[in-house]
Enzyme design. Structure first.
Site, mmCIF file in Angstrom:
data_model
loop_
_atom_site.group_PDB
_atom_site.id
_atom_site.type_symbol
_atom_site.label_atom_id
_atom_site.label_comp_id
_atom_site.label_asym_id
_atom_site.label_seq_id
_atom_site.Cartn_x
_atom_site.Cartn_y
_atom_site.Cartn_z
ATOM 1 C CG ASP A 253 11.479 -5.492 2.195
ATOM 2 O OD1 ASP A 253 11.645 -4.306 1.883
ATOM 3 O OD2 ASP A 253 10.391 -5.926 2.626
ATOM 4 C CD GLU A 457 6.200 -10.777 3.193
ATOM 5 O OE1 GLU A 457 5.835 -9.623 2.898
ATOM 6 O OE2 GLU A 457 5.686 -11.430 4.139
#
Length: 565
Positions: A253, A457
């Site tokens: 990520d 997130e």
């Protein structure tokens, strides 16, 4: 799942309330920011009462737990306390760090401490708190920790850092002969470059930059065979990728995040990283990983394993991937506010930048649905999207969308075409309305993935998109999420708990408060509800643990000593 399991009582969006003046709206958001301040104090009180000196709180058991043995909650919460104007907590936390008679940050436990986690949480937290407060003792501690972890870089033959340092011995190691995660090796650059900027010592910058040299220039770009995507593992002995799992979730990520943010942090003086980021996005992600959901036509990012031409796709989507909407928006706009109207945006953004912002807004809606389509209003760790029934047609429609944006950049500079008459795709135009109560309409949640870890997130992306577009819906989505955390995760005796199943009411407790709940999740909530002049995105870059660093340019003397890409 049937709508009867749904139990939310969502408040109306402020924009729909009759008679809501701007002054009244501001007052409401100010009160919501204060609610986050109270939540932070409640989380901190539980930690100090039951888990002081430990990494994390187990709020139901009323005890502490440690895995890095560095008091992570203290270090992650340090700059949050400052940003949330809680000087009492800030002074308590900073005294633990800087006390030379009874130091808290000892680094002497008999454990292997992860280099990546230490860098983003400990070094990042100390650097941010130093910048915000001006306390030189916090910088001293950041230098001390970074120096202790440098052998992970210096003892690597390839330049790819070992993933751990044994705290008691100081030895660099990959426990059990394991490979290094790609994201971990490539998510230390912001912290180390900023540390070199503050100290004038190039060793931190150069250690971090060596990773980029190995990836892209020894002798060639190792991501090129994967259309500039990257497998999730690397061999620290050879510097080569291992396997062929391609995704934007776990172990990959923040690789993509830090490509964009390295460019932003040094004030666009390293264009190589923006170029590399855009290669990954436009040649890799767009080509191989994007798909629409059924039935709502939501945009999401798939996973891929095997050869790019013949490998297998998976509809698996980690909550971790929700960061990417924020990264897309930041790279497209450099953190600056843009008009809400797409035709007006064309006056300040290129077609490429508008395309990237379109993707950001589409992915943000998909991440909101991970919350919206559960019984608790909280997202699971992982979902598996229902892919469009005709995936070929869905892919072709996406290609048409990208081509529409690309055509904007092919217009002659002096063309007299009417801006408003051009066919510019508008985010979410093709997404179907999703009413409250539609549980798991667009995805399935597997039995092992139903938990919620208090992750940041999604709220990170909503914060970024609110700041950049001014669209109030991102604040409203955030408020809904915050209310759900308050309803289901708050523990009366102090702290907040992770949950085991977001579709069971009440959700069973997981008995763990991650340090990032204080370091990231609550900080992003507060910033979303607060005035946009607080830590403006065209002046600050947030590391992957939500620790803000000021954008800087390298001084002339240091510029001569550091390695450039």
């Amino acid at each position: 799942m049937a709508a009867s399991a749904f139990s939310h009582n969502y408040p109306p969006f402020l924009s729909t309330v009759e008679g809501m003046t701007d002054a009244k709206r501001k007052s409401v958001w100010d009160s919501r920011a204060k609610a986050v301040q109270r939540a932070f104090s409640h989380a901190w009180d539980g930690y100090t009462r039951f888990a002081w000196d430990h990494d994390e709180l187990k709020p139901n058991s009323q005890k502490g737990d440690s895995w890095l043995h560095m008091g992570l909650t203290i270090l992650d919460a340090l700059d949050t306390a400052y940003v949330l104007n809680n000087q009492t907590i800030f002074q308590s936390a900073s005294s633990w760090v800087t006390n030379k008679t009874h130091p808290g940050l000892t680094m002497d436990a008999d454990v292997n401490a992860n280099v990546f986690e230490t860098t983003i949480r400990v070094v990042g937290g100390l650097l941010s708190a130093h910048h915000l407060s001006g306390d030189p003792l916090l910088l001293e501690q950041a230098v001390r920790v970074a120096d202790y972890f440098l052998p992970a870089f210096l003892e690597s033959k390839s330049g790819i850092p070992f993933n751990s340092i044994h705290l008691k011995t100081g030895k660099a190691t990959n426990p059990g002969g394991t490979h290094s995660s790609t994201s971990e090796a490539t998510t230390i650059q912001l912290e180390f470059k900023y540390l070199s900027h503050l100290t004038g010592d190039p060793k931190y910058w150069n250690a971090a930059q060596r990773v980029s040299q190995v990836l892209y220039k020894s002798p060639n770009d190792k991501s090129a065979p994967y259309d500039h995507l990257v497998p999730v593992y690397m061999d620290p002995n050879t510097g080569n990728f291992v396997g062929n799992e391609l995704r934007l979730g776990s172990r990959a990520d923040s690789y993509y995040e830090y490509l964009a943010k390295q460019y932003l942090l040094t004030n666009a003086t390293e264009p190589f990283f923006l170029e590399q980021y855009r290669k990954a996005l436009h040649k890799g992600i767009k080509k191989h990983l994007l798909m629409r959901s059924d039935p709502s036509n939501l945009l999401y990012i798939r996973e891929h394993s095997g050869d790019l031409k013949s490998g297998a796709k998976s509809e698996k989507f980690d909550h971790l991937v929700c960061y990417f909407g924020g990264t897309l928006a930041l790279a497209a706009t450099k953190g600056k506010r843009v008009p809400t109207n797409v035709n007006e945006r064309q006056k300040v953004l290129t077609g490429l930048e508008m395309e990237e912002l379109y993707m950001a807004e589409e992915l943000a809606q998909s991440c909101f649905e991970m919350y919206h389509q559960t019984a608790s209003g909280l997202a699971p760790e992982i979902v598996f999207w229902n892919a469009a029934k005709d995936a070929v047609t869905a892919s072709k429609e996406l290609d048409k969308t990208w081509a529409s944006f690309e055509s904007l950049d092919q217009q002659q500079p002096n063309a007299s075409a009417n801006l408003s008459s051009r066919s510019i795709p508008v985010a979410l135009q093709t997404v179907k309305a999703i009413p409250d109560g539609e549980i798991e309409r667009d995805f399935n949640i597997h039995s092992l993935d139903k938990h919620n870890l208090l992750r940041p997130e999604a709220i990170e992306t909503f914060f970024v998109l609110y700041r950049i577009t001014g669209d109030e819906k991102y604040r409203e989505w955030g408020w809904r999420m915050f209310r759900s955390f308050e309803q289901w995760s708050k523990v009366a005796t102090g702290g907040y708990t992770s949950l085991n199943d977001v579709n069971v009411l009440p959700p069973p407790s997981r008995d763990k408060m991650e340090s990032f709940f204080l370091g990231e999740t609550l900080k992003y909530f507060y910033l979303l509800f607060s005035d946009s002049t607080l830590l403006p995105l065209d002046k600050y870059v947030f590391n992957t643990e939500c620790h803000p660093f000021p954008i800087f340019e390298v001084g002339e003397e240091l510029k001569k000593k550091v390695v450039w890409m």
